[in-house]
Scaffold this motif. Structure first.
Motif, mmCIF file in Angstrom:
data_model
loop_
_atom_site.group_PDB
_atom_site.id
_atom_site.type_symbol
_atom_site.label_atom_id
_atom_site.label_comp_id
_atom_site.label_asym_id
_atom_site.label_seq_id
_atom_site.Cartn_x
_atom_site.Cartn_y
_atom_site.Cartn_z
ATOM 1 N N ARG A 32 0.845 -1.205 0.000
ATOM 2 C CA ARG A 32 0.000 0.000 0.000
ATOM 3 C C ARG A 32 0.881 1.256 0.000
ATOM 4 N NH1 ARG A 32 -5.343 -0.971 0.318
ATOM 5 N NH2 ARG A 32 -5.890 -3.036 1.097
ATOM 6 N N ILE A 57 1.331 6.437 -7.152
ATOM 7 C CA ILE A 57 0.179 7.149 -7.699
ATOM 8 C C ILE A 57 0.471 8.641 -7.828
ATOM 9 C CG2 ILE A 57 -2.147 7.932 -7.102
ATOM 10 C CD1 ILE A 57 -2.723 5.180 -6.046
ATOM 11 N N LEU A 83 -6.886 -2.953 -3.637
ATOM 12 C CA LEU A 83 -6.594 -1.556 -3.295
ATOM 13 C C LEU A 83 -7.789 -0.898 -2.618
ATOM 14 C CD1 LEU A 83 -4.605 0.278 -6.126
ATOM 15 C CD2 LEU A 83 -3.944 -0.094 -3.754
ATOM 16 N N ARG A 138 -10.433 -2.413 -1.431
ATOM 17 C CA ARG A 138 -11.118 -3.309 -0.491
ATOM 18 C C ARG A 138 -12.585 -3.481 -0.859
ATOM 19 N NH1 ARG A 138 -7.120 -1.731 4.200
ATOM 20 N NH2 ARG A 138 -6.846 0.326 3.313
ATOM 21 N N TYR A 178 -2.428 16.901 -3.998
ATOM 22 C CA TYR A 178 -2.845 16.398 -2.701
ATOM 23 C C TYR A 178 -1.764 16.503 -1.638
ATOM 24 C CZ TYR A 178 -4.109 13.204 0.942
ATOM 25 O OH TYR A 178 -4.365 12.674 2.157
ATOM 26 N N ARG A 213 -6.689 11.474 -7.939
ATOM 27 C CA ARG A 213 -5.501 10.848 -7.345
ATOM 28 C C ARG A 213 -5.498 11.063 -5.827
ATOM 29 N NH1 ARG A 213 -2.052 8.623 -10.895
ATOM 30 N NH2 ARG A 213 -2.270 9.372 -13.027
ATOM 31 N N ASN A 234 -7.887 8.671 -4.258
ATOM 32 C CA ASN A 234 -7.360 7.305 -4.223
ATOM 33 C C ASN A 234 -6.297 7.147 -3.146
ATOM 34 O OD1 ASN A 234 -8.222 5.200 -6.411
ATOM 35 N ND2 ASN A 234 -8.474 7.216 -7.332
ATOM 36 N N THR A 235 -5.444 8.137 -2.999
ATOM 37 C CA THR A 235 -4.410 8.075 -1.969
ATOM 38 C C THR A 235 -5.040 7.890 -0.586
ATOM 39 O OG1 THR A 235 -3.032 9.551 -3.292
ATOM 40 C CG2 THR A 235 -2.460 9.311 -0.981
ATOM 41 N N ILE A 252 -8.085 6.765 0.091
ATOM 42 C CA ILE A 252 -8.872 5.541 0.191
ATOM 43 C C ILE A 252 -7.987 4.318 0.379
ATOM 44 C CG2 ILE A 252 -10.251 3.979 -1.225
ATOM 45 C CD1 ILE A 252 -11.667 6.490 -2.301
ATOM 46 N N ILE A 253 -6.862 4.292 -0.313
ATOM 47 C CA ILE A 253 -5.960 3.147 -0.215
ATOM 48 C C ILE A 253 -5.492 2.933 1.220
ATOM 49 C CG2 ILE A 253 -3.618 2.368 -0.789
ATOM 50 C CD1 ILE A 253 -4.037 3.446 -3.563
#
Lengths: 199, 199, 199, 199
Positions: free
Chosen positions: A112, A119, A175, A177, B33, B112, B115-116, B118-119
């Motif tokens: 992760r 990313i 990623l 879940r 971000y 992005r 996603n950062t 959430i991961i």
DNA sequence: CGGTAACCGAGACGGTACGTCAAGTCTTCAA
DNA sequence: TTGAAGACTTGACGTACCGTCTCGGTTACCG
């Protein structure tokens, strides 16, 4: 190249390099990626902060290098997928193993962390593709070419698309879940991918 | 529920809530971000920091809420995929549009960022699935059911697997920047997914 | 007038006024002056902050009022020093009592708090002189005038100077903790002051 | 010892230490003690807050150290009171000068600040007595001993009591602003103190 | 005796400063 | 001359309170 996993100077202390990479890996496991700090790495490694800043351009690069070893074969040889002659069977084996690896707590935090860095950092993403993705994808292509030779996959199959179809849903689900990473899911992906390319 | 996009108290200042969310969206676009800070959000929104900490548990939750509006229809209605009667044609349209959206700089940074978060945050991931993923996936399922009714897709198709096959490779490629998000790629995915489920 | 220990409106809640003053006194004892906050007073008193700000102009004023009661006689009468006819004896009694009071932990924190406010706030200092110092000093003058009438002190004695000589060293020593506040010190002050004004 | 006016480490930046102390003194003069903040000191000194917190335990300690230099002789020698041979004359000179100093706006704010800290912090009070009070009191004692040798003061005089009688009323009046600090008051104190100890 | 205005507890608000943490840079010193 | 140690400036963190400002709910007066 933003990362330098191997010494680019004879003066560089190998002892420090290894200590930093080891400390980073341990701390990611202990604290998770978000709470990882350069200061903590330096302290745990018994190293001055400057020694880290001297050799790596960003925290992401340290994290990346520290995880690079996870994907390296100790014997120096390339990765190889199993080849029993039965493509569907081998793919199920491999995909189930990949799913299991994602569920392993020891891999969870580091991967992760790696994804978080990649990313948001295009440079790191490029290095990642070159150092980690490419070798793995090439191994997959080799197995599929073997299947083509055996007549189990059409000769004109777009191998990269096949690989994407197979792995992207798995990675995605892990990623975000968004569902269980179990054998039925792995098997369903194998079946669907093979059906998509049957003659 | 970790986020509260709507006031949960009559005392809450709607003006401040909107200003915070707007400022957050603007700052993600400007700085990306990684450089987003609570202090900057508070300053840009003309709001005390405490007002942010009072209503959101983490920076991630603010970011999430601020992006939630991007996925909301202004008319309050649900999302709907086009349905011309030709499934393959419609899927190409939709997938090409999705690819284009990912390439839009205005969406790039925020998604992005999302996603950062959430991961690395399971709670946020759960809210994400409920508030953003689910409605979108349900719209996709509706279009596929319509195709089933029209005999363009077998009645026993695993719709969620179909959707994963279609979208996961696209998202993956965008996240890791592992290749171009162009029309040929979108079309290839549509073709492969449909072939995987043809009778 | 910066402080208003008694309601200046029939609408004012006596209950709240008393609760605020009591809470303030308790908190000064518990936390000391430096950690005293309006919010804590309001919370402990079960009162809205606005009720404090409505009736007092500053934290100092609340503190002052809360301590004013310490110097008030419950019977409403004025303060009176003992008068046995023997000035030296009475002064020793009074000075020893004053020294003892300064050593009393219950008075320690509040009086230090009061002094802190007064040193830095001229307005408060004026109110202090009017409300607390003056009545006390007048009582002392009365006792000294009685001594003059009895021929124990010259008629032309500067009474205020006499009082300063007697009390200032005591207060000083207490404020700066520069020495013990014991009976010998009190007695020495009495002796010296009397000698300074003997014929 | 809570304050460290001199570096206790070779690594400490003398430049920063001096800048902090200077900025503190200037800000006390500009804003008064109550509005003095650590952030303002750091900003004015061009120093990180951490550098202040690293070397001083409290705001009071910084204030104290910043004022310590006011009482230090640049020549490194001790303080000395005038000695013309006429005690009464010399004491009047000194007391009038002290009164004038208290009235000097440049000293007003810092000394009030110092007193505020000392009253509420026993540790600081101890350092104050050692570093500032003691040297001054010793100088006074020296002048008085000289007077004893000259037969102007009885040999058995309690010198500390004499000093208290002389200075405490002055300091008191200044702290509480309870009266003018003029020459007549200074003279009256000298006269009274001398009379208290005449044979 | 019913309206209404002031006061009340409560607590959100825009702010300032706190004391801490970590970033990345710079300096010292021992090996 | 490197590298550990760690002080430095910077800047964000999350918290505590500031003093102001509503918000409903009493409460007492006044018309």
């Amino acid at each position: 190249m933003p990362t330098s996993p191997t010494p680019n100077s004879t003066r560089r202390s190998e002892r420090s390099r290894v200590a930093i990479l080891t400390a980073t890996r341990e701390l990611i496991g202990d604290l998770g990626y978000a709470k990882l700090t350069i200061e903590a790495i330096a302290a745990r490694a018994g190293v001055g902060k400057q020694t880290i800043y001297r050799w790596w351009p960003s925290k992401g690069a340290v994290v990346f290098d520290s995880l690079l070893v996870l994907s390296e074969r100790p014997d120096g040889g390339g990765i190889e997928l199993p080849d029993t002659g039965d493509l569907e069977h081998d793919l199920r084996t491999v995909l189930r193993a990949t799913a299991a690896e994602f569920s392993d707590p020891a891999f969870e935090a580091p991967i992760r962390a790696l994804n978080t860095e990649i990313i948001n950092d295009p440079d790191l993403a490029a290095v990642y593709r070159e150092k980690m993705e490419s070798p793995m994808r090439e191994a997959k292509r080799r197995r599929l070419r073997s299947a083509q030779a055996a007549g189990q996959l059409p000769a004109d199959t777009d191998l990269d698309l096949f690989i994407d179809l197979l792995y992207a849903p798995l990675t995605q689900r892990w990623l975000l879940r968004s569902g269980p990473l179990d054998a039925p899911f792995a098997d369903a992906l194998v079946t669907a991918a093979l059906r998509a390319f049957r003659p």
